[in-house]
Design a protein around this motif. Sequence first.
Motif, PDB file in Angstrom:
ATOM      1  N   UNK A   4     -13.223  -1.229  16.870  1.00  0.00           N
ATOM      2  CA  UNK A   4     -14.417  -1.571  16.025  1.00  0.00           C
ATOM      3  C   UNK A   4     -14.371  -0.942  14.573  1.00  0.00           C
ATOM      4  N   UNK A   5     -13.341  -0.530  14.113  1.00  0.00           N
ATOM      5  CA  UNK A   5     -13.204   0.360  12.890  1.00  0.00           C
ATOM      6  C   UNK A   5     -13.634  -0.536  11.861  1.00  0.00           C
ATOM      7  N   UNK A   6     -13.853   0.449  10.983  1.00  0.00           N
ATOM      8  CA  UNK A   6     -13.923  -0.090   9.459  1.00  0.00           C
ATOM      9  C   UNK A   6     -12.722   0.494   8.670  1.00  0.00           C
ATOM     10  N   UNK A   7     -12.015  -0.191   8.071  1.00  0.00           N
ATOM     11  CA  UNK A   7     -10.686   0.511   7.341  1.00  0.00           C
ATOM     12  C   UNK A   7     -10.946   0.375   5.810  1.00  0.00           C
ATOM     13  N   UNK A   8     -10.720   1.816   5.554  1.00  0.00           N
ATOM     14  CA  UNK A   8     -10.845   1.778   3.839  1.00  0.00           C
ATOM     15  C   UNK A   8      -9.628   2.459   3.474  1.00  0.00           C
ATOM     16  N   UNK A   9      -9.074   2.270   2.119  1.00  0.00           N
ATOM     17  CA  UNK A   9      -7.961   2.827   1.830  1.00  0.00           C
ATOM     18  C   UNK A   9      -8.048   3.175   0.286  1.00  0.00           C
ATOM     19  N   UNK A  10      -7.224   4.067  -0.143  1.00  0.00           N
ATOM     20  CA  UNK A  10      -6.709   4.724  -1.598  1.00  0.00           C
ATOM     21  C   UNK A  10      -5.832   3.627  -2.203  1.00  0.00           C
ATOM     22  N   UNK A  11      -5.786   3.743  -3.187  1.00  0.00           N
ATOM     23  CA  UNK A  11      -4.310   2.936  -3.815  1.00  0.00           C
ATOM     24  C   UNK A  11      -3.151   3.751  -3.835  1.00  0.00           C
ATOM     25  N   UNK A  22     -13.316  -3.867   5.855  1.00  0.00           N
ATOM     26  CA  UNK A  22     -12.287  -3.536   4.892  1.00  0.00           C
ATOM     27  C   UNK A  22     -12.718  -3.382   3.743  1.00  0.00           C
ATOM     28  N   UNK A  23     -12.197  -2.427   2.983  1.00  0.00           N
ATOM     29  CA  UNK A  23     -12.682  -2.065   1.497  1.00  0.00           C
ATOM     30  C   UNK A  23     -11.296  -1.145   0.981  1.00  0.00           C
ATOM     31  N   UNK A  24     -10.894  -1.708  -0.070  1.00  0.00           N
ATOM     32  CA  UNK A  24      -9.814  -0.866  -1.054  1.00  0.00           C
ATOM     33  C   UNK A  24     -10.233  -0.926  -2.270  1.00  0.00           C
ATOM     34  N   UNK A  58     -11.872   4.460   9.033  1.00  0.00           N
ATOM     35  CA  UNK A  58     -10.633   5.215   8.967  1.00  0.00           C
ATOM     36  C   UNK A  58     -10.240   5.029   7.703  1.00  0.00           C
ATOM     37  N   UNK A  59      -9.871   6.062   6.815  1.00  0.00           N
ATOM     38  CA  UNK A  59      -9.284   6.091   5.691  1.00  0.00           C
ATOM     39  C   UNK A  59      -7.700   6.515   5.501  1.00  0.00           C
ATOM     40  N   UNK A  60      -7.036   5.767   4.744  1.00  0.00           N
ATOM     41  CA  UNK A  60      -5.728   6.110   4.595  1.00  0.00           C
ATOM     42  C   UNK A  60      -5.420   6.419   3.194  1.00  0.00           C
ATOM     43  N   UNK A  61      -4.725   7.602   2.945  1.00  0.00           N
ATOM     44  CA  UNK A  61      -4.593   8.076   1.550  1.00  0.00           C
ATOM     45  C   UNK A  61      -3.416   8.684   1.350  1.00  0.00           C
ATOM     46  N   UNK A  62      -2.873   8.662  -0.036  1.00  0.00           N
ATOM     47  CA  UNK A  62      -1.779   9.284  -0.073  1.00  0.00           C
ATOM     48  C   UNK A  62      -1.916  10.855  -0.502  1.00  0.00           C
ATOM     49  N   UNK A  63      -0.880  11.776  -0.502  1.00  0.00           N
ATOM     50  CA  UNK A  63      -0.973  12.953  -0.860  1.00  0.00           C
ATOM     51  C   UNK A  63      -1.662  13.501  -2.311  1.00  0.00           C
ATOM     52  N   UNK A  64      -1.270  12.519  -3.182  1.00  0.00           N
ATOM     53  CA  UNK A  64      -1.486  12.658  -4.587  1.00  0.00           C
ATOM     54  C   UNK A  64      -3.014  12.276  -4.757  1.00  0.00           C
TER      55      UNK A  64
END
Length: 541
Positions: free
Chosen positions: A377-384, A403-405, A431-437
């Motif tokens: 039941x997640x909401x997915x968010x991401x960085x660019x 979902x939100x980007x 849930x957030x996916x992001x890069x190191x920068x």
Amino acid sequence: MPQSTIFTHQSIAQSVIDHEVKIVFGLMGDANIFLVDYYVRSCGGKFVPAAHEGSAVMMALAYSYFSKKVGIASITHGPGLTNCVTALTEGTKGRIPMILLAGDTPVIASKHLQNINQHAVTKVTGAGFEQLRSPETATSDFARAFYRAFDERRPIVLNIPADFMWKETVHKKFVLPEFTAQKSVLEGEQHAEAIGMLASARRPLILAGRGARFAKDEIINLAEALEAPLSTTLRAKGLFDAHPYDIGIFGTLSSPAAYEVISNSDLIISFGASLNQFTTDQGKLLNQKRVIQVNIDQSDIAGNYQPSAGLNADAALTANNMIYWLDEVEVKPSGFSKEINAKAIKVHPIAKTKKMPKGYIDYYYALSRFEEVLPKNRILATDAGRFMTEVWCHISVPDSNSFFAPTNFGSIGLGLQAAVGICSFTERPVILFTGDGGFMMGGINEFNTAVRQKQNLIVVVANDSAYGAEYIQFRDRQMDPGLSEFEWPSFSDMATAMGGKGFYVSSKDELELALSAIETMTSPLLIELKLDPENMPRMRT
């Protein structure tokens, strides 16, 4: 209506409550401190204190995007506003309504250290600007800013001189009625041409964007009547996920099999999509095809691509209208959707990688495990950034409202702030996916905000110790990529030090240990994936 004499900062805070906004994001300074205090202590509102003004704007934007309400942020003057330029631009380009209550230096203090032309700063972002004219007009000025944000679908900065704050005024509730355009179906020549295209199509395909998310059932009915495959833009990811006709994302993020299906179609019926360069793959996917573009916003029609027929109309009503006319002229289903295995077509093949050096985790393996283990039941968010296109392709969402980007301005470093804003609206796991920068740029300080707010947040940091897109460009030209490489601190250790829980992952066993902590987490969780910069995906552009 009952009237009472109060101070201007109290009247503005009460106006927020009058508009039924129970949460404000922000960072206090001398120009907004008393407004925030009154809003919390006397009005019963909730204040989420960010570590950076731009973060507060991004939180309010994400809150607005998910709650369907106008998000509000509050900051002080001068550098408080200049710190918001990137986030305001993101909101403008993403067409997200919100209010920024921006304190301004006193009108009489033209030589104030933090005095700038705040109207000019706002203007370059594309956001709207509303000046608080006087203490007496505080309620009407706030109401106008609120109305404009909703109507214009962009951030509006309400500029409030600091020397007004302790001036007395009479507060009277003032709320402008929401303006809602009457839904319509376009008739006439363009409509007739569109119906003719539908009737003659042999391989029609339907594309839905974020603007058509409330027309899901009607669009599905049209797809079934035409026997046409369904697809979405990135922003509408998940809209048709459970339907057997769904082939996933349309464009540069399509699976190779879905891309071929799109290429073989002869008619695209687009609902609520702007047909930008990523959706159309620089126009390649629409070459030698007829295109019907349906959009309630006239400015979106032909803004990026000239359609064969443009219908400035409501998506749901237009889909129903198309079904009616197809039935009237007895158009037979195309059979196109019957020719394909849509479920198999949506699957993105796992890219072949080199043998992983010791001390690194395979990114694709990690994504496959996250897809299996993360809460359904997640909401997915991401960085660019470099890592995110693979997340968009390999991590599913339960529906298009999960979902939100924040990628409208192409900026990294906005994801964590958005995730905090989403968490403030829902108890569902985010849930957030992001890069190191991106995490170094805007994530570290606001991870602490998530901890302070005790949020249900899982952050996955893809760490290749480099700015990956630049690393690739150096490598492509056989140049030394050293200037793009960074020896970052341990993100997992920092997460734990800030009150969350961090896991460092450089092997499958360490990944499993991190995943096992999800079920028992009591504070924000951060999983740092140690990745090999030489063995990483390219961005799909």
